[in-house]
Design a protein around this motif. Structure first.
Motif, PDB file in Angstrom:
ATOM      1  N   ILE A   1       0.847  -1.189   0.000  1.00 37.88           N
ATOM      2  CA  ILE A   1       0.000   0.000   0.000  1.00 37.88           C
ATOM      3  C   ILE A   1       0.885   1.243   0.000  1.00 37.88           C
ATOM      4  O   ILE A   1       1.910   1.297   0.689  1.00 37.88           O
ATOM      5  N   GLU A   2       0.469   2.258  -0.750  1.00 33.55           N
ATOM      6  CA  GLU A   2       1.135   3.563  -0.764  1.00 33.55           C
ATOM      7  C   GLU A   2       0.114   4.624  -0.350  1.00 33.55           C
ATOM      8  O   GLU A   2      -0.616   5.157  -1.170  1.00 33.55           O
ATOM      9  N   PRO A   3       0.029   4.955   0.951  1.00 29.30           N
ATOM     10  CA  PRO A   3      -0.940   5.973   1.397  1.00 29.30           C
ATOM     11  C   PRO A   3      -0.377   7.380   1.193  1.00 29.30           C
ATOM     12  O   PRO A   3       0.610   7.766   1.815  1.00 29.30           O
ATOM     13  N   ASP A   4      -1.037   8.145   0.337  1.00 28.46           N
ATOM     14  CA  ASP A   4      -0.506   9.454  -0.056  1.00 28.46           C
ATOM     15  C   ASP A   4      -0.923  10.554   0.914  1.00 28.46           C
ATOM     16  O   ASP A   4      -1.888  10.425   1.665  1.00 28.46           O
ATOM     17  N   ASN A   5      -0.164  11.642   0.858  1.00 30.75           N
ATOM     18  CA  ASN A   5      -0.415  12.870   1.613  1.00 30.75           C
ATOM     19  C   ASN A   5      -0.238  12.718   3.119  1.00 30.75           C
ATOM     20  O   ASN A   5      -0.889  13.399   3.909  1.00 30.75           O
ATOM     21  N   TYR A   6       0.677  11.846   3.493  1.00 26.56           N
ATOM     22  CA  TYR A   6       1.094  11.697   4.892  1.00 26.56           C
ATOM     23  C   TYR A   6       1.507  13.051   5.469  1.00 26.56           C
ATOM     24  O   TYR A   6       1.347  13.319   6.662  1.00 26.56           O
ATOM     25  N   ASP A   7       2.039  13.926   4.611  1.00 26.96           N
ATOM     26  CA  ASP A   7       2.544  15.229   5.051  1.00 26.96           C
ATOM     27  C   ASP A   7       1.481  16.325   5.037  1.00 26.96           C
ATOM     28  O   ASP A   7       1.794  17.509   5.119  1.00 26.96           O
ATOM     29  N   SER A   8       0.199  15.963   4.967  1.00 25.23           N
ATOM     30  CA  SER A   8      -0.856  16.983   4.868  1.00 25.23           C
ATOM     31  C   SER A   8      -0.871  17.925   6.076  1.00 25.23           C
ATOM     32  O   SER A   8      -1.326  19.072   5.968  1.00 25.23           O
ATOM     33  N   PHE A   9      -0.348  17.468   7.202  1.00 31.18           N
ATOM     34  CA  PHE A   9      -0.318  18.333   8.391  1.00 31.18           C
ATOM     35  C   PHE A   9       0.507  19.593   8.151  1.00 31.18           C
ATOM     36  O   PHE A   9       0.266  20.637   8.781  1.00 31.18           O
ATOM     37  N   THR A  10       1.462  19.533   7.210  1.00 27.87           N
ATOM     38  CA  THR A  10       2.319  20.695   6.956  1.00 27.87           C
ATOM     39  C   THR A  10       1.587  21.798   6.209  1.00 27.87           C
ATOM     40  O   THR A  10       2.096  22.914   6.113  1.00 27.87           O
ATOM     41  N   ARG A  11       0.409  21.517   5.669  1.00 24.40           N
ATOM     42  CA  ARG A  11      -0.381  22.532   4.961  1.00 24.40           C
ATOM     43  C   ARG A  11      -1.786  22.649   5.553  1.00 24.40           C
ATOM     44  O   ARG A  11      -2.747  22.956   4.859  1.00 24.40           O
ATOM     45  N   SER A  12      -1.890  22.398   6.867  1.00 25.60           N
ATOM     46  CA  SER A  12      -3.192  22.384   7.550  1.00 25.60           C
ATOM     47  C   SER A  12      -3.475  23.667   8.320  1.00 25.60           C
ATOM     48  O   SER A  12      -4.375  23.695   9.159  1.00 25.60           O
ATOM     49  N   GLN A  13      -2.698  24.716   8.074  1.00 24.04           N
ATOM     50  CA  GLN A  13      -2.859  25.981   8.795  1.00 24.04           C
ATOM     51  C   GLN A  13      -2.635  25.795  10.291  1.00 24.04           C
ATOM     52  O   GLN A  13      -3.201  26.498  11.122  1.00 24.04           O
ATOM     53  N   GLY A  14      -1.801  24.825  10.641  1.00 23.32           N
ATOM     54  CA  GLY A  14      -1.488  24.567  12.035  1.00 23.32           C
ATOM     55  C   GLY A  14      -2.540  23.778  12.786  1.00 23.32           C
ATOM     56  O   GLY A  14      -2.409  23.566  13.999  1.00 23.32           O
ATOM     57  N   LEU A  15      -3.569  23.303  12.101  1.00 25.34           N
ATOM     58  CA  LEU A  15      -4.648  22.572  12.775  1.00 25.34           C
ATOM     59  C   LEU A  15      -4.289  21.114  13.038  1.00 25.34           C
ATOM     60  O   LEU A  15      -4.785  20.506  13.987  1.00 25.34           O
ATOM     61  N   LEU A  16      -3.458  20.543  12.193  1.00 30.76           N
ATOM     62  CA  LEU A  16      -3.031  19.155  12.354  1.00 30.76           C
ATOM     63  C   LEU A  16      -1.571  19.121  12.784  1.00 30.76           C
ATOM     64  O   LEU A  16      -0.803  20.047  12.514  1.00 30.76           O
ATOM     65  N   SER A  17      -1.197  18.023  13.427  1.00 28.32           N
ATOM     66  CA  SER A  17       0.177  17.870  13.894  1.00 28.32           C
ATOM     67  C   SER A  17       0.805  16.618  13.287  1.00 28.32           C
ATOM     68  O   SER A  17       0.112  15.721  12.782  1.00 28.32           O
TER      69      SER A  17
END
Length: 280
Positions: free
Chosen positions: A157-173
């Protein structure tokens, strides 16, 4: 519609190069690793892994007959697995395909004003992984795709956008992302599938704790940060470049040890006028 590639890694921490070695064998599903790599690259789970330095093709924009010499292929979860090869199944696990927001309901991330938080580059809404309940529900939905991939004969499996927290406006960590990817790792391993870390080199040091078996790194040649992956994944790193310069650098530094391919940025199928595929 076919999924699109995610963002390149935002990791910037320099890392020393530590290449692991392993014996390989060729089975019915293509080349797989026959023995675990030594620490710190020890195998996380008893699942078949893509062979290091295998011929690779990135087909998440649409399936086609793999070119000669390809032993490992990545395709969207909606596509069939390629016969006789090691198949990696792409799922958009941390963001929502354009136009599919209603399918996710309250799992779509919203800011304090109730506005959906979007990835502007790909017009994708981010998923809200801030609570255990929401992470569990996201993992259940993505898990259905993982089960589908297993049923189609995929090996990973290749789950994409693991790094989405970096563009979450600080809402995700980063912790939110890792807690969710652990659930996906458990689901994949439970189905006998390996799971790859997509980009996000800044979290590579936690790959064992997060249950991640190999890495898929976009443009680490262009960014000159492939060593941030090899330090923790050894030679279990698949490199995808989108420019001539990136391919040239990746091949010069890693072409003898890693799987490296250049594709067009929209990863179009062979036969399309925009199609590009080159390797070392």
């Amino acid at each position: 519609m076919p999924s699109l590639p995610g963002r390149i890694s935002r990791g910037t921490v320099a890392a020393a190069l530590l290449i692991g070695s392993s014996a390989c064998t060729f089975g019915a599903a293509g080349p797989v690793e026959s023995a675990p790599l030594p620490s710190p690259h020890s195998q996380v789970a008893d699942v078949p892994l893509p062979a290091p330095h295998a011929g690779f093709d990135y087909q998440i924009g649409g399936p086609y007959q793999p070119p000669a010499g390809v032993q490992v292929v990545s395709r969207d979860h909606s596509a069939p697995a390629a016969s006789g090869l090691y198949n990696i199944c792409y799922v958009n696990a941390f963001q929502v395909q354009p136009g599919a927001e209603k399918e996710w309901g309250d799992l779509v991330l919203r800011d304090d004003d109730g506005t959906v938080v979007m990835d502007p580059d790909w017009n994708e809404a981010l998923l809200d992984s801030r609570t255990a309940d929401k992470r569990s529900r996201i993992a259940d939905k993505v898990g259905a795709w993982i089960d589908e991939c297993a049923g189609k004969g995929y090996q990973a499996i290749e789950p994409d956008n693991y790094d989405s927290f970096t563009r979450s406006q600080g809402l995700l960590s980063a912790r939110n992302a890792q807690d969710l990817v652990k659930l996906l790792s458990e689901r994949a391993h439970g189905k006998g599938l390996a799971i790859g870390q997509k980009n996000t080199s800044e979290l590579a040091s936690s790959r064992a704790a997060n249950g991640l078996d190999f890495a898929v790194a976009e443009e680490c040649g262009q960014q000159d940060n492939c060593a941030e992956y090899t330090r923790y994944f050894g030679d279990r790193v698949i490199v995808i470049e989108y420019t001539e310069d990136g391919l040239r650098t990746a091949c010069a530094k890693w072409g003898n040890t890693l799987s490296v391919v250049r594709r067009d940025r929209d990863v179009t199928p062979k036969g399309d006028s925009a199609y590009v595929r080159e390797s070392c």
